[in-house]
Design a protein around this motif. Structure first.
Motif, mmCIF file in Angstrom:
data_model
loop_
_atom_site.group_PDB
_atom_site.id
_atom_site.type_symbol
_atom_site.label_atom_id
_atom_site.label_comp_id
_atom_site.label_asym_id
_atom_site.label_seq_id
_atom_site.Cartn_x
_atom_site.Cartn_y
_atom_site.Cartn_z
ATOM 1 N N LEU A 145 -12.676 -3.528 -24.354
ATOM 2 C CA LEU A 145 -11.710 -4.634 -24.356
ATOM 3 C C LEU A 145 -12.310 -5.915 -24.925
ATOM 4 O O LEU A 145 -11.658 -6.962 -24.895
ATOM 5 C CB LEU A 145 -11.219 -4.904 -22.930
ATOM 6 C CG LEU A 145 -10.304 -3.859 -22.293
ATOM 7 C CD1 LEU A 145 -9.916 -4.306 -20.885
ATOM 8 C CD2 LEU A 145 -9.056 -3.641 -23.137
ATOM 9 N N ASP A 146 -13.516 -5.852 -25.443
ATOM 10 C CA ASP A 146 -14.199 -7.073 -25.886
ATOM 11 C C ASP A 146 -13.360 -7.875 -26.882
ATOM 12 O O ASP A 146 -13.241 -9.100 -26.772
ATOM 13 C CB ASP A 146 -15.554 -6.728 -26.499
ATOM 14 C CG ASP A 146 -16.583 -6.319 -25.451
ATOM 15 O OD1 ASP A 146 -16.351 -6.598 -24.249
ATOM 16 O OD2 ASP A 146 -17.611 -5.712 -25.825
ATOM 17 N N ALA A 147 -12.781 -7.197 -27.881
ATOM 18 C CA ALA A 147 -12.030 -7.928 -28.913
ATOM 19 C C ALA A 147 -10.791 -8.598 -28.320
ATOM 20 O O ALA A 147 -10.455 -9.732 -28.699
ATOM 21 C CB ALA A 147 -11.639 -6.984 -30.044
ATOM 22 N N LEU A 148 -10.103 -7.939 -27.399
ATOM 23 C CA LEU A 148 -8.925 -8.550 -26.781
ATOM 24 C C LEU A 148 -9.312 -9.708 -25.874
ATOM 25 O O LEU A 148 -8.612 -10.727 -25.817
ATOM 26 C CB LEU A 148 -8.133 -7.511 -25.990
ATOM 27 C CG LEU A 148 -7.305 -6.531 -26.823
ATOM 28 C CD1 LEU A 148 -6.612 -5.520 -25.912
ATOM 29 C CD2 LEU A 148 -6.262 -7.271 -27.663
ATOM 30 N N LEU A 149 -10.427 -9.584 -25.182
ATOM 31 C CA LEU A 149 -10.863 -10.684 -24.319
ATOM 32 C C LEU A 149 -11.337 -11.871 -25.156
ATOM 33 O O LEU A 149 -11.157 -13.027 -24.756
ATOM 34 C CB LEU A 149 -11.959 -10.199 -23.375
ATOM 35 C CG LEU A 149 -11.467 -9.201 -22.313
ATOM 36 C CD1 LEU A 149 -12.638 -8.645 -21.509
ATOM 37 C CD2 LEU A 149 -10.445 -9.851 -21.384
ATOM 38 N N GLU A 150 -11.910 -11.604 -26.328
ATOM 39 C CA GLU A 150 -12.248 -12.686 -27.244
ATOM 40 C C GLU A 150 -10.977 -13.382 -27.745
ATOM 41 O O GLU A 150 -10.940 -14.607 -27.893
ATOM 42 C CB GLU A 150 -13.053 -12.137 -28.432
ATOM 43 C CG GLU A 150 -14.470 -11.711 -28.068
ATOM 44 C CD GLU A 150 -15.187 -11.041 -29.221
ATOM 45 O OE1 GLU A 150 -14.623 -11.025 -30.341
ATOM 46 O OE2 GLU A 150 -16.293 -10.514 -29.010
ATOM 47 N N LEU A 151 -9.943 -12.595 -28.009
ATOM 48 C CA LEU A 151 -8.662 -13.174 -28.414
ATOM 49 C C LEU A 151 -8.096 -14.052 -27.304
ATOM 50 O O LEU A 151 -7.567 -15.145 -27.570
ATOM 51 C CB LEU A 151 -7.674 -12.056 -28.751
ATOM 52 C CG LEU A 151 -6.253 -12.493 -29.112
ATOM 53 C CD1 LEU A 151 -6.244 -13.374 -30.358
ATOM 54 C CD2 LEU A 151 -5.353 -11.272 -29.313
ATOM 55 N N ALA A 152 -8.222 -13.604 -26.053
ATOM 56 C CA ALA A 152 -7.744 -14.403 -24.919
ATOM 57 C C ALA A 152 -8.486 -15.728 -24.834
ATOM 58 O O ALA A 152 -7.885 -16.777 -24.580
ATOM 59 C CB ALA A 152 -7.912 -13.616 -23.617
ATOM 60 N N THR A 153 -9.800 -15.694 -25.052
ATOM 61 C CA THR A 153 -10.595 -16.922 -25.043
ATOM 62 C C THR A 153 -10.183 -17.861 -26.175
ATOM 63 O O THR A 153 -10.062 -19.076 -25.995
ATOM 64 C CB THR A 153 -12.086 -16.573 -25.161
ATOM 65 O OG1 THR A 153 -12.483 -15.768 -24.039
ATOM 66 C CG2 THR A 153 -12.942 -17.835 -25.182
ATOM 67 N N LYS A 154 -9.934 -17.289 -27.340
ATOM 68 C CA LYS A 154 -9.492 -18.088 -28.490
ATOM 69 C C LYS A 154 -8.131 -18.735 -28.205
ATOM 70 O O LYS A 154 -7.917 -19.910 -28.510
ATOM 71 C CB LYS A 154 -9.419 -17.201 -29.732
ATOM 72 C CG LYS A 154 -8.943 -17.899 -31.002
ATOM 73 C CD LYS A 154 -8.960 -16.942 -32.181
ATOM 74 C CE LYS A 154 -8.313 -17.545 -33.416
ATOM 75 N NZ LYS A 154 -8.938 -18.806 -33.846
#
Length: 341
Positions: A293-302
């Motif tokens: 889920l790293d990429a989705l969690l990075e999107l959430a942070t962005k």
């Protein structure tokens, strides 16, 4: 009413009392029909339930009678059906059944279980989900075809953010569920955050067709991505579960080529056994690859840093969560707002 019968399932004999009791009056389907359906698709539904704490949606007198959700393992449950100890948002806890054999499903059907609601965790680690579940829920003015269009865009989003593979199925009603197998290393809160990120990206791409608005008054005629279905103790009907509607539909696993072509009305307790006999479980490979889920969690942070998009409301029965916005319905909030001096 006929005497009890025994069904052989996965090497076990399961006793079924009152097999002629009518569960679906409009079609005349009986308790035995439901049990035989589950016998026919047993390998598929066990794949969906295996080792998962499971809530039973029971209709002891059929779909026209009273019904209830049974979270705690039923009394008298055979010792060959294991349990898992789970904790609810309220702080209460319970031991839920965790099917590990095909016979467990038919055993539950003996007690009027139509729909199985598994947690997105396994019994050896009940605090870290191993599935990200996306619920595409048609709102008034939309239908299954709208959900199918959204599902294909969702497929693209999942692939773009981490190469995630989703596995679609009908809800058994008008909606579509897409499950993504994930590594069990994130908490429920983190998985929910990833679901919110998916929903927001979908809103950006399909603003007239998709919404993540929690309040019904704000959704309009769009497909609602119900991010709160990833909250602790929120569950989604399993693949192959029977749904409590007059024609006894089932939640049908689909290939992506079937999304938008096949229709929920194609799948019920009489048609699914033939499909299963011909094709097997089209989601049989679902657990072969687990995703990050790293990429989705990075999107959430962005989203949070660049657009000020933080958390969204939880359901009303949940305790207030850190960083959660107000749960006051927008129209009520406007009425309560003080006027000018």
């Amino acid at each position: 009413m006929a005497e009890a019968v025994e069904l052989e399932v996965g090497g076990r004999a399961v006793r079924l009392s009152s097999p002629g009791k009518v569960f679906f009056p409009e079609c005349g389907y009986t308790k035995l029909d439901v049990a035989r359906y589950y016998q026919a698709v047993a390998p598929g539904i066990l794949r969906a339930l295996r080792e998962r704490p499971t809530t039973l949606q029971r209709y002891p007198d059929g779909i026209t009678g009273e019904w209830f959700y049974q979270k705690r393992a039923p009394k008298g449950m055979p010792d060959w059906i294991p349990t898992a100890h789970i904790t609810f948002p309220s702080g209460r806890s319970a031991d839920e059944m965790c099917p590990t054999e095909e016979a467990a499903v038919v055993w539950a059907a003996q007690y009027g279980t139509l729909t199985f609601h598994p947690w997105p965790v396994r019994r050896d680690d009940v605090d870290h989900p191993d599935e990200l579940r996306i619920d595409l829920d048609p709102q008034p003015g939309t239908d299954y075809d709208d959900a199918a269009r959204a599902a294909h865009e969702l497929r693209a989003v999942l692939d773009e953010f981490g190469g995630l593979r989703g596995w679609p199925k009908t809800s058994g009603g008008r909606g579509i569920h897409v499950f993504v197998p994930i590594e069990p290393r994130w908490t429920f809160t983190q998985v929910r955050r990833a679901a919110i990120a998916v929903g927001r990206e979908m809103e950006r791409r399909m603003p007239e067709r998709v919404t993540i608005k929690w309040w019904k008054e704000e959704r309009g005629e769009r497909i609602f991505i119900d991010y709160n279905q990833t909250a602790r103790d929120r569950t989604i009907a399993s693949a192959y579960s029977v749904r409590p509607r007059p024609n006894a539909p089932v939640s049908a696993p689909l290939t992506w080529d079937e999304v938008g072509v096949a229709h929920p009305r194609d799948f019920d307790i009489t048609s699914m056994p033939a499909r299963f006999a011909e094709l097997g479980d089209v989601h049989a490979g679902m657990d072969d690859t687990r995703h990050s889920l790293d990429a989705l969690l990075e999107l959430a942070t962005k989203d949070e840093h660049d657009h000020g998009l933080g958390d969204l409301p939880y359901p009303p029965e949940y305790p207030k969560m850190p960083g959660e916005p107000s749960r006051v319905q927008p129209s009520r909030a406007r009425k309560k707002a003080p006027g000018p001096d």
